[in-house]
Each structure stands twice: as structure tokens, then as C-alpha cells.
Write a protein that holds these residues in place. Structure first.
Motif, PDB file in Angstrom:
ATOM      1  N   VAL A  52      -1.621  21.465 -29.450  1.00 58.52           N
ATOM      2  CA  VAL A  52      -1.465  20.002 -29.394  1.00 58.52           C
ATOM      3  C   VAL A  52      -1.218  19.508 -27.967  1.00 58.52           C
ATOM      4  O   VAL A  52      -1.283  18.308 -27.707  1.00 58.52           O
ATOM      5  CB  VAL A  52      -0.306  19.534 -30.303  1.00 58.52           C
ATOM      6  CG1 VAL A  52      -0.595  19.844 -31.751  1.00 58.52           C
ATOM      7  CG2 VAL A  52       1.023  20.163 -29.872  1.00 58.52           C
ATOM      8  N   ALA A  53      -0.937  20.409 -27.034  1.00 58.50           N
ATOM      9  CA  ALA A  53      -0.557  20.010 -25.685  1.00 58.50           C
ATOM     10  C   ALA A  53      -1.757  19.549 -24.868  1.00 58.50           C
ATOM     11  O   ALA A  53      -2.868  20.075 -25.007  1.00 58.50           O
ATOM     12  CB  ALA A  53       0.135  21.170 -24.972  1.00 58.50           C
ATOM     13  N   THR A  54      -1.523  18.591 -23.992  1.00 64.90           N
ATOM     14  CA  THR A  54      -2.540  18.149 -23.051  1.00 64.90           C
ATOM     15  C   THR A  54      -2.767  19.248 -22.020  1.00 64.90           C
ATOM     16  O   THR A  54      -1.838  19.653 -21.319  1.00 64.90           O
ATOM     17  CB  THR A  54      -2.110  16.863 -22.340  1.00 64.90           C
ATOM     18  OG1 THR A  54      -1.867  15.850 -23.318  1.00 64.90           O
ATOM     19  CG2 THR A  54      -3.181  16.378 -21.370  1.00 64.90           C
ATOM     20  N   GLY A  55      -4.002  19.761 -21.960  1.00 60.05           N
ATOM     21  CA  GLY A  55      -4.341  20.846 -21.056  1.00 60.05           C
ATOM     22  C   GLY A  55      -4.496  22.188 -21.745  1.00 60.05           C
ATOM     23  O   GLY A  55      -4.810  23.187 -21.089  1.00 60.05           O
ATOM     24  N   ASN A  62      -1.030  18.531  -8.852  1.00 61.36           N
ATOM     25  CA  ASN A  62      -0.513  17.185  -8.605  1.00 61.36           C
ATOM     26  C   ASN A  62      -1.586  16.130  -8.830  1.00 61.36           C
ATOM     27  O   ASN A  62      -1.313  15.042  -9.366  1.00 61.36           O
ATOM     28  CB  ASN A  62       0.036  17.083  -7.187  1.00 61.36           C
ATOM     29  CG  ASN A  62       1.320  17.878  -7.002  1.00 61.36           C
ATOM     30  OD1 ASN A  62       2.008  18.199  -7.969  1.00 61.36           O
ATOM     31  ND2 ASN A  62       1.636  18.209  -5.761  1.00 61.36           N
ATOM     32  N   ALA A  63      -2.816  16.430  -8.418  1.00 62.94           N
ATOM     33  CA  ALA A  63      -3.915  15.489  -8.628  1.00 62.94           C
ATOM     34  C   ALA A  63      -4.200  15.324 -10.119  1.00 62.94           C
ATOM     35  O   ALA A  63      -4.427  14.204 -10.608  1.00 62.94           O
ATOM     36  CB  ALA A  63      -5.162  15.971  -7.891  1.00 62.94           C
ATOM     37  N   ALA A  64      -4.177  16.415 -10.868  1.00 62.41           N
ATOM     38  CA  ALA A  64      -4.422  16.350 -12.313  1.00 62.41           C
ATOM     39  C   ALA A  64      -3.345  15.537 -13.017  1.00 62.41           C
ATOM     40  O   ALA A  64      -3.623  14.822 -13.992  1.00 62.41           O
ATOM     41  CB  ALA A  64      -4.482  17.763 -12.895  1.00 62.41           C
ATOM     42  N   GLY A 123      -6.148  10.520 -20.073  1.00 60.43           N
ATOM     43  CA  GLY A 123      -7.227  10.745 -21.030  1.00 60.43           C
ATOM     44  C   GLY A 123      -7.903  12.091 -20.883  1.00 60.43           C
ATOM     45  O   GLY A 123      -7.278  13.102 -20.535  1.00 60.43           O
ATOM     46  N   ASP A 124      -9.212  12.120 -21.152  1.00 56.34           N
ATOM     47  CA  ASP A 124      -9.978  13.362 -21.124  1.00 56.34           C
ATOM     48  C   ASP A 124      -9.980  13.993 -19.738  1.00 56.34           C
ATOM     49  O   ASP A 124      -9.959  15.226 -19.607  1.00 56.34           O
ATOM     50  CB  ASP A 124     -11.421  13.113 -21.580  1.00 56.34           C
ATOM     51  CG  ASP A 124     -11.521  12.779 -23.059  1.00 56.34           C
ATOM     52  OD1 ASP A 124     -10.543  13.069 -23.793  1.00 56.34           O
ATOM     53  OD2 ASP A 124     -12.561  12.248 -23.481  1.00 56.34           O
ATOM     54  N   ALA A 125     -10.025  13.175 -18.705  1.00 58.89           N
ATOM     55  CA  ALA A 125     -10.041  13.718 -17.342  1.00 58.89           C
ATOM     56  C   ALA A 125      -8.756  14.502 -17.061  1.00 58.89           C
ATOM     57  O   ALA A 125      -8.798  15.567 -16.423  1.00 58.89           O
ATOM     58  CB  ALA A 125     -10.200  12.581 -16.336  1.00 58.89           C
ATOM     59  N   ARG A 126      -7.636  13.989 -17.541  1.00 62.09           N
ATOM     60  CA  ARG A 126      -6.368  14.691 -17.358  1.00 62.09           C
ATOM     61  C   ARG A 126      -6.393  16.025 -18.098  1.00 62.09           C
ATOM     62  O   ARG A 126      -6.049  17.067 -17.529  1.00 62.09           O
ATOM     63  CB  ARG A 126      -5.229  13.819 -17.885  1.00 62.09           C
ATOM     64  CG  ARG A 126      -3.840  14.437 -17.738  1.00 62.09           C
ATOM     65  CD  ARG A 126      -2.776  13.587 -18.426  1.00 62.09           C
ATOM     66  NE  ARG A 126      -1.444  14.069 -18.152  1.00 62.09           N
ATOM     67  CZ  ARG A 126      -0.703  13.700 -17.119  1.00 62.09           C
ATOM     68  NH1 ARG A 126      -1.172  12.846 -16.240  1.00 62.09           N
ATOM     69  NH2 ARG A 126       0.515  14.198 -16.950  1.00 62.09           N
ATOM     70  N   HIS A 127      -6.828  15.991 -19.358  1.00 59.55           N
ATOM     71  CA  HIS A 127      -6.851  17.207 -20.162  1.00 59.55           C
ATOM     72  C   HIS A 127      -7.736  18.270 -19.515  1.00 59.55           C
ATOM     73  O   HIS A 127      -7.353  19.445 -19.411  1.00 59.55           O
ATOM     74  CB  HIS A 127      -7.359  16.896 -21.570  1.00 59.55           C
ATOM     75  CG  HIS A 127      -7.514  18.111 -22.436  1.00 59.55           C
ATOM     76  ND1 HIS A 127      -6.454  18.710 -23.079  1.00 59.55           N
ATOM     77  CD2 HIS A 127      -8.608  18.866 -22.743  1.00 59.55           C
ATOM     78  CE1 HIS A 127      -6.878  19.754 -23.756  1.00 59.55           C
ATOM     79  NE2 HIS A 127      -8.182  19.874 -23.564  1.00 59.55           N
ATOM     80  N   GLU A 128      -8.920  17.898 -19.074  1.00 60.15           N
ATOM     81  CA  GLU A 128      -9.858  18.868 -18.525  1.00 60.15           C
ATOM     82  C   GLU A 128      -9.359  19.454 -17.210  1.00 60.15           C
ATOM     83  O   GLU A 128      -9.515  20.660 -16.959  1.00 60.15           O
ATOM     84  CB  GLU A 128     -11.220  18.198 -18.337  1.00 60.15           C
ATOM     85  CG  GLU A 128     -11.904  17.857 -19.661  1.00 60.15           C
ATOM     86  CD  GLU A 128     -13.100  16.944 -19.491  1.00 60.15           C
ATOM     87  OE1 GLU A 128     -13.460  16.655 -18.313  1.00 60.15           O
ATOM     88  OE2 GLU A 128     -13.677  16.512 -20.506  1.00 60.15           O
TER      89      GLU A 128
END
Length: 514
Positions: free
Chosen positions: A323-326, A452-454, A459-464
Motif C-alpha cells: 500500500v506504500a507510495t514507492g 529529495n527530488a522524488a 501522484g504517479d510521478a512520486r510513486h515511480e
């Protein structure tokens, strides 16, 4: 007849119930027996329940998390808004007073936030931060929380930090270490070091009349005692000396569920068991990826989880569940390959390397059977040619070394619990994969820059972006996950307690039924 193991309710509606005739008469003392004594009573200690058991009954935060949905909800702040990419405004709840009679206004909130998160104080709660946090007054009822980088998680992060009396911080900062002054449903009485801490119900608690309260005062007083031995904790519930015994083993749960008058309450958590091995700046061989691979694949992680952790859920080669982001779908737990590990060690020795003795430690009482786990780890590593020393240490010995950085003459590993209530890998990277993280022994400026950039994405960009870093960390053998803990508690039969995955010991969410 054997009883069915009770699973703690996640229903948020439990908190809002009108506690009527189904409950026993109100009053009396609630006694919680924990696994360890706090090292201090600072507000920052309450960011992890295991470090400051029950302190959130005294200390409250700007925000809270719904125990069922993990949604961010109002607490001392009634609303918040992102004004700029790095500036959030929090509107404070009117009419709230600290237990010393001082008023919670924007100035008081700013003093408390700046004290808690300051780089100068360098409290352990900074493991849970992203960008640096500071606060300023906007107007009497609005405080601005400012970060030195974009932090989409800031309202959630405010859940981690308690707000305490600015009057005490400014006039008696040493008192802040031993006598917390908050706004919560219980007023701190005393800390009898080595024995207990106690508190009395707050007759002026704002939550008693608020429509958006998170509970109702049931007990007149609260006492938290500590016993490192799990059998002693469970015996106190059996004898009626306590209502809640923390962190029971599977065997104790089975025994409780076969007996009358007592129950085992079990629930999954946000806390994982982690194996951390010295990295940057440590003994040179510990920075050798092949040697680290030998260590990580020379240990049978799933066997430890199933046979010794028992009350746990598997982790797929990473520190958080799906369930975690990433979360990265393509990796799994490190495979057990003793033959391959032994071959790596033999080749390193043949090349003229001296194999260091790894000191594997764990903290007394931090999780059931952790002493047996480090003994098993030592035996497994010994069998592939890696010598070890094993230690189960008191918090006063374990904690200082856990936050110290490696040196070339050090070959140190720990087995310890860590929590991530935000279920987002940015928090894990900040704490464990950064050059400045208090408990981090890993330092790679390029990796940290990408993390740090991530953390600034959504949204999806963060997860990826976070997912790619999870895979890289796994392949570099930085940390080894063992399992996601389920926590078990001994309670009287019929005891009601509504709590989330971070297992907060909040008395206003506890009741004894008839």
C-alpha cells in the motif's frame, strides 16, 4: 472452549459512539504496562509510541490520523492550506489552553514547532522529517509552517510532532525534558523514574465539548508502568494489576485466548523489523557489495520471521507493504543462499581480506524474542564463515550507538523496529538512506539528491521515482527487512479499544464493558 483471537476494530465510528449502558461505570485508574521506560518526557519522544508510551494522552498535535482510513483530520488545527510551495497556514482551534493555563495561540504554536524540529536541538524526531521545518506567526490564530523544500506530506508530518507549552519552553526548558505540559485529555502528574509515570483527567479538555473530538474521557487517571519481561506484563493483566499489557508473544496470546476473563487483542502495524549493517565510513569490507551480499543472503530471513517473529507479515524485500507510495513489485525478500554466501567469503579471504567480526545487537524489550533472533543471525553468519558477537542491550547503551556514525574500526549491525506511519518511502529514505539521517549509516550524495527530488513530487510521478530508488537500494544491500510486525496486547475480556496501525495508547479510545 477456546476463544477466537480478537482483532482490534478499525472502525472510526467507535470513537464517536455515545458510551451508554453497554459500558461499565466510568472512573477509576487505567494502568498500561509497557515494555520500556522512556528516555525522556520531551514532546518529540511521542512521535513513536514505543519510545514514549501513552504520552499522547498529555500531548496533542496540529493534526491526527483517522484510525480506519489514515486520513489527515483536525486536532489542534481545525484547517490548513498550502499558500506557497513551501508555506502552509494552519488555523488553530479557538479556546484551547495548555495544562499550565497558558493559551494555545499562533505564537505559542510557533515556539513549540521551532523547538521540536530545530537542527540545533537535533531531536530523534528529525528521522521523520523531510525538508527542514520552521514556523512563524501569521495572526493570533494562524501559524505558518515553512519548509526549505517542497513537502507534500507536511500536514501528515505535523501528526508526528506534539505541541507543548511555549511558556515552559521559554522559561523552564529543562522541565520540558521531565514534565510534559500539553493540551490533552490527561494532565501529567509525575515521573517516578524506574517505576511509572502518571496523569489525571483534564476537566477542561477541549475535546469534551467539541463536535470533532477523537474520544471521551472514561478513566479518572492514567498510569504507565514498564516491565521488560513479556511474561511479567501479561501476568499483571491476569492478576488485575493492569488493563493493557503491551507486546505479547504468540504463545501468550494462545494462553490468554484459552483462559476466561482475559483476551489477546491483535492487529497489524506500521512498524517493521529491520537489519541494518554499517556502511559508509565503516570497516572497508562492509562497503564491499559482494561481502554485504554474503551477509544478506547468508541469513534465512523468512525462517526468522515465521519461527521467531511469529506475529508478523512478510515484507517483499523492502521496508513497507504494497500500500506504500514507492512500493516496488519486481523485487522480493533476499534469498537464503548459504553456499553462495560461503563462496563469496572464501574468495574474499583468498584475495587477502581479513573478515571482520560483526557485532549484532538489539534493544532489550523492543519486540518479542528479538534476543533469539540475533542469536539465530549470529549462528547463520558463523556457518558461512563470518564471525559475530551478539548483544541484547539496555536502551541507555543501545540508543547512543544506534545514532552514532560508523568508523573504520567498527563492524556493527542492529536488529531493531522502525515505524513509517505515513506509508511513503520518502520518509524511509530521509531516515535511513541519507547522509544526515540520525540513524542512517548510508551516505551517497547522488542517491540522496534523487530521493529529495522524488519527495517533492506528487501522484504517479512520486510513486515511480520512489519505486526506482527502492529497487536500487535493494540491489545495493543497504538494509534488510525482516517482517511487518503485528502487535498483540493482553486485556480484560470485553475491553474495547479503537486504534490505528500506529497503535497509539490513547485512553479516551479505551473502555471496559460490563
Amino acid at each position: 472452549m477456546q476463544k477466537t483471537m480478537r482483532i482490534a476494530s478499525l472502525s472510526a465510528t467507535m470513537v464517536a459512539l455515545s458510551f451508554s449502558s453497554i459500558y461499565a461505570a466510568e472512573g477509576g485508574e487505567l494502568v498500561i504496562v509497557g515494555n520500556q521506560e522512556p528516555q525522556s518526557m520531551q514532546a518529540q519522544v511521542a512521535h513513536k509510541e514505543v519510545n514514549g508510551i501513552g504520552l499522547r494522552n498529555v500531548i496533542e498535535q496540529l493534526t491526527r490520523l483517522d484510525p480506519a482510513t489514515n486520513e489527515v483530520l483536525p486536532m489542534l488545527a481545525v484547517s490548513w492550506e498550502q499558500i506557497e510551495p513551501t508555506v502552509w497556514h494552519f488555523d488553530l482551534r479557538p479556546g484551547v489552553k495548555f495544562h499550565d493555563g497558558s493559551v494555545l495561540d499562533a505564537e505559542a504554536a510557533a515556539v513549540s514547532i521551532n523547538w521540536l524540529w530545530s537542527a540545533e536541538n537535533s531531536y530523534v524526531i528529525r528521522d521523520m522529517m523531510g525538508p527542514q521545518i520552521s514556523a512563524e506567526v501569521v495572526d493570533e490564530d494562524t501559524v505558518a509552517v515553512i519548509t526549505d523544500g517542497v513537502d507534500p506530506l507536511l500536514p501528515r508530518r505535523m501528526y508526528l510532532g506534539g505541541v507543548t507549552s511555549a511558556k515552559q519552553i521559554l522559561e523552564n526548558p529543562d522541565g520540558h525534558n521531565v514534565h510534559p505540559i500539553g493540551t490533552g485529555p490527561y494532565v501529567f502528574d509525575e515521573w517516578k523514574q524506574g517505576q511509572y509515570w502518571s496523569a489525571t483527567a483534564n476537566d477542561d479538555w477541549w475535546g469534551a465539548t467539541a463536535d470533532d473530538t477523537y474520544g471521551e474521557i472514561y478513566y479518572d487517571s492514567l498510569k504507565v508502568v514498564w516491565r521488560p519481561e513479556a511474561l511479567v506484563r501479561s501476568a499483571m493483566v491476569e492478576s488485575g494489576e493492569a488493563q493493557v499489557a503491551m507486546f505479547m508473544t504468540r504463545e501468550e496470546c494462545d494462553r490468554f485466548n484459552e483462559a476466561s476473563g482475559i483476551d489477546c487483542m491483535l492487529k497489524g502495524s506500521d512498524t517493521f523489523l529491520q537489519f541494518r549493517l554499517d556502511y559508509q565510513g565503516a570497516h572497508p569490507l562492509l562497503q564491499n557489495e559482494e561481502f554485504r551480499k554474503a551477509i544478506f543472503t547468508g541469513i534465512q530471513w523468512e525462517g526468522i520471521r515465521q519461527n521467531l517473529m511469529a506475529l508478523s507479515e512478510p515484507l517483499a524485500g523492502q521496508m513497507l507493504p504494497s500500500v506504500a507510495t514507492g512500493f516496488a513489485d519486481e523485487i522480493g525478500q533476499y534469498p537464503y543462499d548459504p553456499e553462495g554466501a560461503r563462496a563469496i567469503v572464501e574468495k574474499l579471504k583468498a584475495d587477502g581480506n581479513e573478515i571482520p567480526t560483526i557485532e549484532v545487537t538489539t534493544r532489550l524489550g523492543s519486540t518479542p524474542r528479538n534476543g533469539e533472533m540475533v542469536e539465530a543471525i549470529g549462528a547463520m553468519l558463523g556457518s558461512v564463515g563470518i564471525p559475530t558477537r551478539i548483544a541484547v542491550e539496555e536502551p541507555g547503551i543501545f540508543n547512543p550507538r544506534a545514532v552514532s556514525k560508523p568508523t573504520e574500526d567498527r563492524s556493527y549491525a542492529w536488529l531493531h523496529v522502525q515505524a513509517n506511519p505515513l506509508m511513503d518511502y520518502a520518509l524511509t529514505f530521509g531516515a535511513h538512506y541519507s547522509c544526515g539521517g540520525l540513524v542512517s549509516v548510508f551516505c551517497d550524495p547522488d542517491f540522496e539528491e534523487r530521493a529529495n527530488a522524488a519527495a517533492q513530487l506528487v501522484g504517479d510521478a512520486r510513486h515511480e521515482a520512489l519505486e526506482a530508488l527502492v529497487v536500487e537500494g535493494h540491489n545495493r544491500y543497504i538494509l534488510a527487512p525482516v517482517g511487518l510486525l503485528q502487535r498483540a496486547y493482553g486485556v480484560p475480556e470485553g475491553f474495547e479499544w479503537d486504534f490505528g496501525v500506529d497503535h497509539r495508547m490513547i485512553a479516551v479510545n479505551m473502555r471496559e464493558t460490563k
